[in-house]
Scaffold this active site. Structure first.
Site, PDB file in Angstrom:
ATOM      1  N   ASP A 152       0.817  -1.210   0.000  1.00 21.81           N
ATOM      2  CA  ASP A 152       0.000   0.000   0.000  1.00 21.81           C
ATOM      3  C   ASP A 152       0.856   1.267   0.000  1.00 21.81           C
ATOM      4  O   ASP A 152       0.493   2.278  -0.595  1.00 21.81           O
ATOM      5  CB  ASP A 152      -0.926   0.009   1.216  1.00 21.81           C
ATOM      6  CG  ASP A 152      -2.163  -0.845   1.003  1.00 21.81           C
ATOM      7  OD1 ASP A 152      -2.417  -1.237  -0.148  1.00 21.81           O
ATOM      8  OD2 ASP A 152      -2.876  -1.122   1.985  1.00 21.81           O
ATOM      9  N   GLY A 153       2.015   1.216   0.662  1.00 18.86           N
ATOM     10  CA  GLY A 153       2.901   2.377   0.657  1.00 18.86           C
ATOM     11  C   GLY A 153       3.387   2.710  -0.736  1.00 18.86           C
ATOM     12  O   GLY A 153       3.508   3.886  -1.103  1.00 18.86           O
ATOM     13  N   ASN A 198      -4.602   8.677   1.736  1.00 22.90           N
ATOM     14  CA  ASN A 198      -4.911   7.920   2.950  1.00 22.90           C
ATOM     15  C   ASN A 198      -5.276   8.835   4.116  1.00 22.90           C
ATOM     16  O   ASN A 198      -6.405   8.837   4.574  1.00 22.90           O
ATOM     17  CB  ASN A 198      -3.717   7.047   3.353  1.00 22.90           C
ATOM     18  CG  ASN A 198      -3.946   5.578   3.102  1.00 22.90           C
ATOM     19  OD1 ASN A 198      -4.900   5.193   2.433  1.00 22.90           O
ATOM     20  ND2 ASN A 198      -3.071   4.741   3.623  1.00 22.90           N
ATOM     21  N   ASP A 199      -4.296   9.581   4.592  1.00 25.26           N
ATOM     22  CA  ASP A 199      -4.533  10.338   5.828  1.00 25.26           C
ATOM     23  C   ASP A 199      -3.459  11.386   6.078  1.00 25.26           C
ATOM     24  O   ASP A 199      -2.418  11.417   5.416  1.00 25.26           O
ATOM     25  CB  ASP A 199      -4.596   9.389   7.025  1.00 25.26           C
ATOM     26  CG  ASP A 199      -3.366   8.473   7.132  1.00 25.26           C
ATOM     27  OD1 ASP A 199      -2.252   8.955   6.863  1.00 25.26           O
ATOM     28  OD2 ASP A 199      -3.519   7.290   7.461  1.00 25.26           O
ATOM     29  N   ASP A 239      -2.200  11.538  22.330  1.00 23.59           N
ATOM     30  CA  ASP A 239      -0.896  11.434  21.676  1.00 23.59           C
ATOM     31  C   ASP A 239      -0.920  12.075  20.295  1.00 23.59           C
ATOM     32  O   ASP A 239       0.131  12.362  19.725  1.00 23.59           O
ATOM     33  CB  ASP A 239      -0.489   9.965  21.521  1.00 23.59           C
ATOM     34  CG  ASP A 239      -0.036   9.348  22.834  1.00 23.59           C
ATOM     35  OD1 ASP A 239      -0.061  10.049  23.860  1.00 23.59           O
ATOM     36  OD2 ASP A 239       0.324   8.159  22.820  1.00 23.59           O
ATOM     37  N   THR A 245      -8.633   1.912   6.498  1.00 24.36           N
ATOM     38  CA  THR A 245      -8.051   0.596   6.784  1.00 24.36           C
ATOM     39  C   THR A 245      -6.560   0.694   7.100  1.00 24.36           C
ATOM     40  O   THR A 245      -5.873  -0.328   7.163  1.00 24.36           O
ATOM     41  CB  THR A 245      -8.249  -0.358   5.596  1.00 24.36           C
ATOM     42  OG1 THR A 245      -7.730   0.243   4.401  1.00 24.36           O
ATOM     43  CG2 THR A 245      -9.716  -0.683   5.401  1.00 24.36           C
ATOM     44  N   TYR A 270      -3.729   3.583   9.288  1.00 19.57           N
ATOM     45  CA  TYR A 270      -3.384   3.996  10.653  1.00 19.57           C
ATOM     46  C   TYR A 270      -4.624   4.184  11.517  1.00 19.57           C
ATOM     47  O   TYR A 270      -4.655   3.788  12.690  1.00 19.57           O
ATOM     48  CB  TYR A 270      -2.563   5.285  10.578  1.00 19.57           C
ATOM     49  CG  TYR A 270      -1.942   5.765  11.871  1.00 19.57           C
ATOM     50  CD1 TYR A 270      -1.888   4.965  13.010  1.00 19.57           C
ATOM     51  CD2 TYR A 270      -1.375   7.044  11.942  1.00 19.57           C
ATOM     52  CE1 TYR A 270      -1.294   5.422  14.180  1.00 19.57           C
ATOM     53  CE2 TYR A 270      -0.781   7.506  13.100  1.00 19.57           C
ATOM     54  CZ  TYR A 270      -0.750   6.696  14.218  1.00 19.57           C
ATOM     55  OH  TYR A 270      -0.172   7.151  15.379  1.00 19.57           O
ATOM     56  N   SER A 271      -5.672   4.763  10.953  1.00 22.64           N
ATOM     57  CA  SER A 271      -6.871   5.032  11.749  1.00 22.64           C
ATOM     58  C   SER A 271      -7.536   3.744  12.229  1.00 22.64           C
ATOM     59  O   SER A 271      -8.129   3.705  13.313  1.00 22.64           O
ATOM     60  CB  SER A 271      -7.869   5.887  10.955  1.00 22.64           C
ATOM     61  OG  SER A 271      -8.316   5.202   9.811  1.00 22.64           O
ATOM     62  N   SER A 300      -5.886   0.989  13.051  1.00 22.62           N
ATOM     63  CA  SER A 300      -5.059   0.559  14.183  1.00 22.62           C
ATOM     64  C   SER A 300      -5.344   1.392  15.426  1.00 22.62           C
ATOM     65  O   SER A 300      -5.181   0.913  16.552  1.00 22.62           O
ATOM     66  CB  SER A 300      -3.575   0.675  13.825  1.00 22.62           C
ATOM     67  OG  SER A 300      -3.248  -0.147  12.727  1.00 22.62           O
TER      68      SER A 300
END
Length: 281
Positions: free
Chosen positions: A70-71, A139-140, A168, A179, A181-182, A184
């Site tokens: 995905d990266g 993505n984000d 944090d 699907t 970082y968010s 997780s």
């Protein structure tokens, strides 16, 4: 003639091997193949490949194929923002939520010149800093304090104060990024063709805080008052950038989108279930 550009990540297992197989498949089907000029040595035994600056090459092709995880797809996507070029991901990584073709499914590429596939437009976020800098995220955008230290920040919706938080950090994501970082961090999974902005706090210091979903026409603003100078933001997992105390971040839907190819005609739910089941503890 149908034109395809190849973008692959040599750091991913099997990506080099896959790229060499893919260009042969494309060439054998009469597809004109392009690659970054920096890959000339890698493809030295493939005389049919055309080389050029990848930014120009990608925007002039019908399709760009990103080979890796995905990266890799996220890195490739930035080259085609603002163009009609479609993006196809081939997964050689671990999960590859954004990829529709696995290494064992390369025969599906035969359908490319016939355009026998579905295209799903994916919304982007426009990320604007009050100092004039702008970015776009598929993505984000994540905003955190260095070394995962807790800090105070505020979120506004236009002129309306949504809340003051201690955590944090915070993640603003597209449905595509739901699907990543968010997820997780405890956020919900959203259909990739939906239109909305997701906000998820990272380790909030209050049990009542929950993720929020905003309409795509909303404009959100992040601000903080941390004096240590160790607040950073990252767009699509790229190198974190330091955020000065007096600089705020505005998040809104971009006017651009990325056209992702669904080559295998899998529903989102089937694909998600199969990929999540690959995770082994």
């Amino acid at each position: 003639m149908f034109k395809v550009a190849i973008f692959h990540n040599s750091l991913k297992n099997n990506a080099d091997m896959c790229a060499l197989q893919v260009v042969d498949i494309l060439h054998n089907h009469g597809i004109e193949v392009f690659a970054d000029v920096e890959r000339t040595d890698f493809y030295k035994n493939k005389p049919y490949i055309h080389f050029g600056n990848f930014l120009s090459v990608a925007k002039s092709c019908d399709v760009v194929i990103a080979i890796g995880g995905d990266g890799t797809i996220l890195q490739c996507a930035k080259y085609i923002i603002g163009s009609d070029t479609q993006l196809l991901g081939i997964n050689t990584g671990r999960l590859g939520f954004m990829a529709s073709v696995e290494l064992s499914q390369l025969d599906a590429l035969n359908r490319l010149p016939l355009r026998e596939y579905n295209v799903i437009p994916r919304m982007l976020l426009k990320v604007s800093l009050s100092d004039g800098s702008t970015f776009e995220a598929l993505n984000d955008v994540s905003i955190v304090r260095q070394y995962s230290k807790i800090f105070d920040f505020s979120i506004n919706l236009g002129k309306v104060h949504i809340g003051s938080y201690r955590a944090d950090g915070v993640i603003f994501s597209t449905p595509t990024g739901s699907t990543a970082y968010s997820l997780s961090a405890g956020g919900p999974i959203i259909e990739p063709d939906a239109q909305c902005i997701e906000m998820v706090l990272v380790s909030p210091h209050f049990l009542g805080t929950r993720p929020m979903i905003f309409s795509p026409n909303k404009i959100l603003t992040f601000s903080h008052s941390c004096l240590d100078g160790d607040i950073y933001f990252s767009v699509d997992g790229n190198t974190p950038i330091n955020l000065a105390k007096d600089v705020s971040i505005t998040i809104e839907k971009s006017q651009h989108s990325i056209n992702i190819i669904d080559m295998m005609d899998n529903t989102f739910y089937v694909s998600l279930n199969e990929k999540l089941n690959k995770i082994k503890l």
